[in-house]
Design a protein around this motif. Structure first.
Motif, mmCIF file in Angstrom:
data_model
loop_
_atom_site.group_PDB
_atom_site.id
_atom_site.type_symbol
_atom_site.label_atom_id
_atom_site.label_comp_id
_atom_site.label_asym_id
_atom_site.label_seq_id
_atom_site.Cartn_x
_atom_site.Cartn_y
_atom_site.Cartn_z
ATOM 1 N N SER A 135 0.887 -1.086 -0.126
ATOM 2 C CA SER A 135 -0.054 0.068 -0.080
ATOM 3 C C SER A 135 0.756 1.209 -0.168
ATOM 4 O O SER A 135 2.078 1.346 0.331
ATOM 5 C CB SER A 135 -0.927 -0.066 1.300
ATOM 6 O OG SER A 135 -0.205 0.152 2.319
ATOM 7 N N CYS A 136 0.361 2.304 -0.460
ATOM 8 C CA CYS A 136 1.046 3.686 -0.325
ATOM 9 C C CYS A 136 1.260 4.201 1.063
ATOM 10 O O CYS A 136 0.325 3.993 2.007
ATOM 11 C CB CYS A 136 0.169 4.767 -1.030
ATOM 12 S SG CYS A 136 0.617 6.331 -0.978
ATOM 13 N N SER A 137 2.454 4.638 1.218
ATOM 14 C CA SER A 137 2.767 5.071 2.479
ATOM 15 C C SER A 137 3.574 6.382 2.445
ATOM 16 O O SER A 137 4.405 6.425 1.699
ATOM 17 C CB SER A 137 3.423 4.040 3.509
ATOM 18 O OG SER A 137 4.130 4.668 4.616
ATOM 19 N N VAL A 186 1.155 -1.315 -8.820
ATOM 20 C CA VAL A 186 1.244 0.009 -8.210
ATOM 21 C C VAL A 186 0.153 0.408 -7.349
ATOM 22 O O VAL A 186 -1.070 0.505 -7.705
ATOM 23 C CB VAL A 186 1.707 1.269 -9.190
ATOM 24 C CG1 VAL A 186 2.037 2.583 -8.422
ATOM 25 C CG2 VAL A 186 2.571 0.617 -10.143
ATOM 26 N N PRO A 187 0.135 0.546 -6.106
ATOM 27 C CA PRO A 187 -0.786 0.915 -5.109
ATOM 28 C C PRO A 187 -1.300 2.318 -5.450
ATOM 29 O O PRO A 187 -0.269 3.122 -5.888
ATOM 30 C CB PRO A 187 -0.395 0.710 -3.809
ATOM 31 C CG PRO A 187 0.939 1.289 -4.009
ATOM 32 C CD PRO A 187 1.505 0.583 -5.252
ATOM 33 N N ALA A 188 -2.515 2.626 -5.204
ATOM 34 C CA ALA A 188 -3.027 4.107 -5.102
ATOM 35 C C ALA A 188 -2.412 5.021 -4.521
ATOM 36 O O ALA A 188 -1.785 4.902 -3.296
ATOM 37 C CB ALA A 188 -4.452 4.162 -4.883
ATOM 38 N N SER A 212 7.469 3.972 -7.122
ATOM 39 C CA SER A 212 8.059 4.575 -5.735
ATOM 40 C C SER A 212 6.859 5.069 -4.861
ATOM 41 O O SER A 212 5.984 5.404 -5.286
ATOM 42 C CB SER A 212 9.103 5.541 -5.831
ATOM 43 O OG SER A 212 8.729 6.865 -6.138
ATOM 44 N N GLN A 213 7.216 4.872 -3.567
ATOM 45 C CA GLN A 213 6.381 5.494 -2.701
ATOM 46 C C GLN A 213 6.739 7.114 -3.015
ATOM 47 O O GLN A 213 7.663 7.385 -3.443
ATOM 48 C CB GLN A 213 6.639 5.171 -1.027
ATOM 49 C CG GLN A 213 6.674 3.695 -0.604
ATOM 50 C CD GLN A 213 5.003 3.222 -0.600
ATOM 51 O OE1 GLN A 213 4.188 4.337 -1.055
ATOM 52 N NE2 GLN A 213 4.830 2.250 -0.364
ATOM 53 N N PRO A 214 5.772 7.870 -2.293
ATOM 54 C CA PRO A 214 5.853 9.233 -2.731
ATOM 55 C C PRO A 214 7.029 10.051 -1.825
ATOM 56 O O PRO A 214 6.716 10.801 -1.254
ATOM 57 C CB PRO A 214 4.385 10.005 -2.224
ATOM 58 C CG PRO A 214 4.041 8.824 -1.223
ATOM 59 C CD PRO A 214 4.478 7.731 -1.716
#
Length: 259
Positions: free
Chosen positions: A123-125, A195-197, A251-253
């Motif tokens: 998940s996005c983190s 790729v997670p939202a 990638s994560q943000p």
């Protein structure tokens, strides 16, 4: 020869057997849709099978180089560099009761070839990023700014748009491709198309590259793909086929602006 579009990152194995890396996420089986592959290493050394997709997990055996294996399901883990490039995809091999990195398995594809293992979806983190907005807030912002008209602020500004979504006025990187190279390895997943939202997908084109914003389910928001200055829904496949870009991973943000 299997072609991989993964950026190589030096991670070498120990003598005799090769130690593989991954995140600790347990998997299940998907017998009906199982795939096959062949394990190969440059050195000819055996590959260690782990009880979970992690180098810290216990070994449950090895697979000799050149061995054909059945893959029940696949999951995400830490990035591994092997014979077939760099990836965070791990394969569950039922005959061994454990996981091996897809970086050492020829499957005929750069992406996934088997169902997701149970609990394998990342998940996005925003942990460790210092972003002003959460993933959920960024997703809401991105969806609220979809448009088909030509907005000069969106034309050729893919990386900045993603930074806007997370509350920054710029990404801090000169180009999308430079951004990808600056992201610490713990935040990115080369070659992985799941790729997670809220995650950011990156491409190379021999120049500035491209980045776009995931809204989940294999869908993304990208500028310019459906007209200059637009910001519309698309897919990894469309970017590759329409522009001829090479997919690098997601990638994560993480943004350079505050690091």
């Amino acid at each position: 020869m299997k072609i991989r579009s993964r950026i190589a990152r030096g991670m070498v194995g120990a003598a005799g057997t090769i130690a593989l890396a991954g995140a600790i996420m347990l998997g299940g089986a998907g017998q009906a849709l199982a795939a096959t592959g062949t394990v190969n290493t440059d050195s000819g050394a055996a590959v260690t099978v782990r009880s979970s997709p992690s180098t810290s997990a216990s070994s449950v055996g090895t697979v000799a180089s050149g061995t054909a294996v059945t893959i029940d399901c696949q999951t995400n883990g830490s990035t591994v560099t092997g014979k077939y490039g760099t990836t965070d995809i791990w394969d569950y091999v039922p005959s061994k009761g454990g996981y091996i990195s897809d970086a050492y398995v020829y499957t005929g594809s750069d992406g996934r070839v088997a169902p997701d293992c149970a609990g394998s979806t990342l998940s996005c983190s925003t942990a460790g990023t210092g972003n002003p907005r959460t993933c959920a807030e960024a997703i809401a912002w991105a969806k609220a700014h979809v448009h088909t008209h030509n907005d000069p602020d969106y034309y050729r500004w893919c990386d900045r748009i993603n930074a806007w979504a997370y509350g920054w006025n710029a990404s801090g990187s000169e180009t999308a491709y430079v951004h990808w190279t600056q992201i610490p390895g713990s935040f990115k997943h080369p070659g992985d198309t799941q790729v997670p939202a809220g995650g950011l997908a990156f491409f190379s084109n021999g120049g500035t590259g491209h980045a776009m914003f995931s809204i989940g389910g294999g869908k993304f928001l990208s500028n310019d793909i459906h007209g200059p200055g637009s910001f519309t829904e698309t897919t990894i496949a469309e970017i590759k086929s329409t522009w001829g870009y090479t997919y690098l991973g997601w990638s994560q943000p993480w943004f350079k602006i505050n690091h």
